[in-house]
Write an enzyme that holds these catalytic residues in place. Structure first.
Site, PDB file in Angstrom:
ATOM      1  N   ARG A  59       0.821  -1.214   0.000  1.00 56.81           N
ATOM      2  CA  ARG A  59       0.000   0.000   0.000  1.00 56.81           C
ATOM      3  C   ARG A  59       0.855   1.264   0.000  1.00 56.81           C
ATOM      4  O   ARG A  59       0.528   2.249  -0.654  1.00 56.81           O
ATOM      5  CB  ARG A  59      -0.950  -0.016   1.197  1.00 56.81           C
ATOM      6  CG  ARG A  59      -2.188  -0.777   0.848  1.00 56.81           C
ATOM      7  CD  ARG A  59      -2.892  -1.438   1.976  1.00 56.81           C
ATOM      8  NE  ARG A  59      -4.018  -2.196   1.431  1.00 56.81           N
ATOM      9  CZ  ARG A  59      -3.897  -3.363   0.787  1.00 56.81           C
ATOM     10  NH1 ARG A  59      -2.704  -3.914   0.622  1.00 56.81           N
ATOM     11  NH2 ARG A  59      -4.958  -3.967   0.297  1.00 56.81           N
ATOM     12  N   HIS A 109      -5.454   8.501  12.013  1.00 55.32           N
ATOM     13  CA  HIS A 109      -5.109   7.071  11.950  1.00 55.32           C
ATOM     14  C   HIS A 109      -3.684   6.828  11.458  1.00 55.32           C
ATOM     15  O   HIS A 109      -3.368   5.718  11.025  1.00 55.32           O
ATOM     16  CB  HIS A 109      -6.108   6.327  11.047  1.00 55.32           C
ATOM     17  CG  HIS A 109      -7.477   6.203  11.654  1.00 55.32           C
ATOM     18  ND1 HIS A 109      -8.595   5.850  10.940  1.00 55.32           N
ATOM     19  CD2 HIS A 109      -7.898   6.376  12.937  1.00 55.32           C
ATOM     20  CE1 HIS A 109      -9.651   5.821  11.757  1.00 55.32           C
ATOM     21  NE2 HIS A 109      -9.252   6.139  12.970  1.00 55.32           N
TER      22      HIS A 109
HETATM   23  P1  NAD Z   1     -15.011   3.012   4.266  1.00 62.46           P
HETATM   24  O1  NAD Z   1     -14.403   2.232   3.154  1.00 62.46           O
HETATM   25  O2  NAD Z   1     -15.636   2.275   5.393  1.00 62.46           O
HETATM   26  O3  NAD Z   1     -16.178   3.931   3.641  1.00 62.46           O
HETATM   27  C1  NAD Z   1     -15.985   4.697   2.494  1.00 62.46           C
HETATM   28  C2  NAD Z   1     -17.246   5.488   2.211  1.00 62.46           C
HETATM   29  O4  NAD Z   1     -16.979   6.310   1.086  1.00 62.46           O
HETATM   30  C3  NAD Z   1     -18.475   4.633   1.862  1.00 62.46           C
HETATM   31  O5  NAD Z   1     -19.598   5.084   2.607  1.00 62.46           O
HETATM   32  C4  NAD Z   1     -18.676   4.879   0.368  1.00 62.46           C
HETATM   33  O6  NAD Z   1     -20.039   4.912  -0.002  1.00 62.46           O
HETATM   34  C5  NAD Z   1     -18.066   6.248   0.187  1.00 62.46           C
HETATM   35  N1  NAD Z   1     -17.517   6.495  -1.148  1.00 62.46           N
HETATM   36  C6  NAD Z   1     -16.936   5.605  -1.995  1.00 62.46           C
HETATM   37  N2  NAD Z   1     -16.527   6.227  -3.108  1.00 62.46           N
HETATM   38  C7  NAD Z   1     -16.874   7.539  -2.969  1.00 62.46           C
HETATM   39  C8  NAD Z   1     -16.724   8.676  -3.777  1.00 62.46           C
HETATM   40  N3  NAD Z   1     -16.150   8.622  -4.985  1.00 62.46           N
HETATM   41  N4  NAD Z   1     -17.187   9.863  -3.327  1.00 62.46           N
HETATM   42  C9  NAD Z   1     -17.790   9.950  -2.106  1.00 62.46           C
HETATM   43  N5  NAD Z   1     -17.955   8.893  -1.291  1.00 62.46           N
HETATM   44  C10 NAD Z   1     -17.491   7.709  -1.709  1.00 62.46           C
HETATM   45  O7  NAD Z   1     -13.921   4.041   4.746  1.00 62.46           O
HETATM   46  P2  NAD Z   1     -13.791   4.903   6.092  1.00 62.46           P
HETATM   47  O8  NAD Z   1     -15.144   5.337   6.539  1.00 62.46           O
HETATM   48  O9  NAD Z   1     -12.732   5.903   5.824  1.00 62.46           O
HETATM   49  O10 NAD Z   1     -13.280   3.902   7.238  1.00 62.46           O
HETATM   50  C11 NAD Z   1     -12.472   2.789   7.035  1.00 62.46           C
HETATM   51  C12 NAD Z   1     -11.055   2.834   7.594  1.00 62.46           C
HETATM   52  O11 NAD Z   1     -10.200   2.434   6.526  1.00 62.46           O
HETATM   53  C13 NAD Z   1     -10.507   4.145   8.054  1.00 62.46           C
HETATM   54  O12 NAD Z   1     -10.001   3.937   9.335  1.00 62.46           O
HETATM   55  C14 NAD Z   1      -9.343   4.485   7.121  1.00 62.46           C
HETATM   56  O13 NAD Z   1      -8.193   4.835   7.887  1.00 62.46           O
HETATM   57  C15 NAD Z   1      -9.032   3.219   6.405  1.00 62.46           C
HETATM   58  N6  NAD Z   1      -8.734   3.347   4.945  1.00 62.46           N
HETATM   59  C16 NAD Z   1      -7.985   4.389   4.469  1.00 62.46           C
HETATM   60  C17 NAD Z   1      -7.742   4.526   3.090  1.00 62.46           C
HETATM   61  C18 NAD Z   1      -6.900   5.684   2.590  1.00 62.46           C
HETATM   62  O14 NAD Z   1      -6.026   6.163   3.305  1.00 62.46           O
HETATM   63  N7  NAD Z   1      -7.149   6.201   1.361  1.00 62.46           N
HETATM   64  C19 NAD Z   1      -8.271   3.593   2.208  1.00 62.46           C
HETATM   65  C20 NAD Z   1      -9.029   2.509   2.730  1.00 62.46           C
HETATM   66  C21 NAD Z   1      -9.257   2.408   4.103  1.00 62.46           C
END
Ligand code: NAD
Length: 235
Positions: A59, A109
Site C-alpha cells: 500500500r 489514523h
Molecule cells: P469506508 O471504506 O468504510 O467507507 C468509504 C465510504 O466512502 C463509503 O460510505 C462509500 O459509499 C463512500 N464512497 C466511496 N466512493 C466515494 C466517492 N467517490 N465519493 C464519495 N464517497 C465515496 O472508509 P472509512 O469510513 O474511511 O473507514 C475505514 C477505515 O479504513 C478508516 O479507518 C481508514 O483509515 C481506512 N482506509 C484508508 C484509506 C486511505 O487512506 N485512502 C483507504 C481505505 C481504508
C-alpha cells in the site's frame, strides 16, 4: 442558523476513491485470504509480522503512484482561503490532502509514509519497504520499525485537539466515510452537542446518516468542489 466561523471536516476513504485508492469496502475485505481487519491489529503483527509488513509495503508503494483529485484540491483551497477556524481530520493514511496543499490537517489514523520505531519511539518519513527489517535511523535498533498506522484497538492520534475543535465547531462536514469506525463515527454527535450544523457528503447514506442535518449523495469530486465554492461565495 448561527454564523459560521469554525469548520471541522472529517474525511474518509471515499475522498480518495476517485484517485484510485480502494476504500475498505471496495478492497473486498479480503487480502490473500485474510480479512483486512485481521492484518490491521497489533495481535496480527505479533502473530505474523511478515504478512502485515508486506500488506503495508504494497500500500505504501501504491499510494506514491496516485494523485490528489478535485475533492482534495477543493478542501485545500478552502483551507487556504477560509479566514475562520478550520480543521480537516482525516481517517485516511494516504498523503493526498497534503499533496493537494492542505495545511490545517490531522491524520488521526497515522500515515503510510511514516515509520515508527518501537524501541526509541521516533517517528520518521518512510517511503521504502519495511519487510526487509531496516535498522532505525534514530537509535540503530534492528527490526524495530513498524508502519505508523493506528491499528484496530489502538488509540487514534491527537484526540484532544480534535475534541477541542469539535467543541467549538459551527459546522461539521463528513466526507466519504461509512460511519462504521469509531471514534470518528461519533464526531457528528460531538459536533451536534456543541450546536454545530452537520452535513454529510457521501456516495450513499452512511451508517450515521440520521445524525446529519443535511446530506448530499454523489461522488466527492462533484460534491466537494460545489460545497467549497458555495462556502467561499457566502464568506
Ligand atoms: P469506508 O471504506 O468504510 O467507507 C468509504 C465510504 O466512502 C463509503 O460510505 C462509500 O459509499 C463512500 N464512497 C466511496 N466512493 C466515494 C466517492 N467517490 N465519493 C464519495 N464517497 C465515496 O472508509 P472509512 O469510513 O474511511 O473507514 C475505514 C477505515 O479504513 C478508516 O479507518 C481508514 O483509515 C481506512 N482506509 C484508508 C484509506 C486511505 O487512506 N485512502 C483507504 C481505505 C481504508
Amino acid at each position: 442558523m448561527r454564523d459560521i466561523q469554525n469548520i471541522v471536516i472529517l474525511t474518509g476513504a471515499g475522498v480518495s476513491a476517485e484517485s484510485g485508492i480502494d476504500t475498505f469496502r471496495d478492497a473486498g475485505g479480503l487480502w490473500e485470504q485474510h480479512r483486512v481487519e485481521d492484518v490491521a491489529t497489533p495481535e496480527a503483527f505479533a502473530r505474523d509480522p511478515d504478512l502485515v509488513l508486506r500488506f503495508y509495503d504494497m500500500r505504501r508503494e501504491a499510494i506514491q503512484t496516485k494523485e490528489p483529485n478535485a475533492a482534495h484540491r477543493a478542501l485545500a483551497k478552502l483551507d487556504a482561503e477560509w479566514s475562520g477556524g478550520l480543521l480537516i481530520v482525516t481517517q485516511n493514511v494516504d498523503d493526498l490532502h497534503e499533496r493537494a496543499g492542505a495545511k490545517r490537517l490531522i491524520h488521526m489514523h497515522g500515515e503510510h509514509l511514516n515509520a515508527w520505531c518501537t524501541v526509541c519511539d521516533m517517528r520518521m518519513p518512510w517511503i521504502g519497504p519495511l519487510l526487509d527489517r531496516p535498522a532505525c535511523p534514530g537509535c540503530g535498533a534492528p527490526g524495530s520499525l513498524r508502519p505508523d498506522i493506528v491499528w484496530f484497538g489502538e488509540m487514534p492520534y491527537r484526540m484532544d485537539e480534535i475534541y477541542d475543535a469539535l467543541g467549538s465547531a459551527d459546522l461539521f462536514v463528513s466526507i466519504g466515510t461509512s460511519g462504521a469506525v469509531y471514534p470518528a463515527a461519533g464526531f457528528v454527535r460531538e459536533a451536534r452537542a456543541a450546536g454545530a450544523r452537520t452535513i454529510e457528503l457521501n456516495m450513499e447514506p452512511s451508517q450515521g446518516s440520521y445524525w446529519f442535518d443535511e446530506a448530499r449523495h454523489g461522488p466527492a469530486t462533484r460534491l466537494v468542489p460545489a460545497w467549497v465554492d458555495a462556502m467561499l461565495d457566502q464568506a
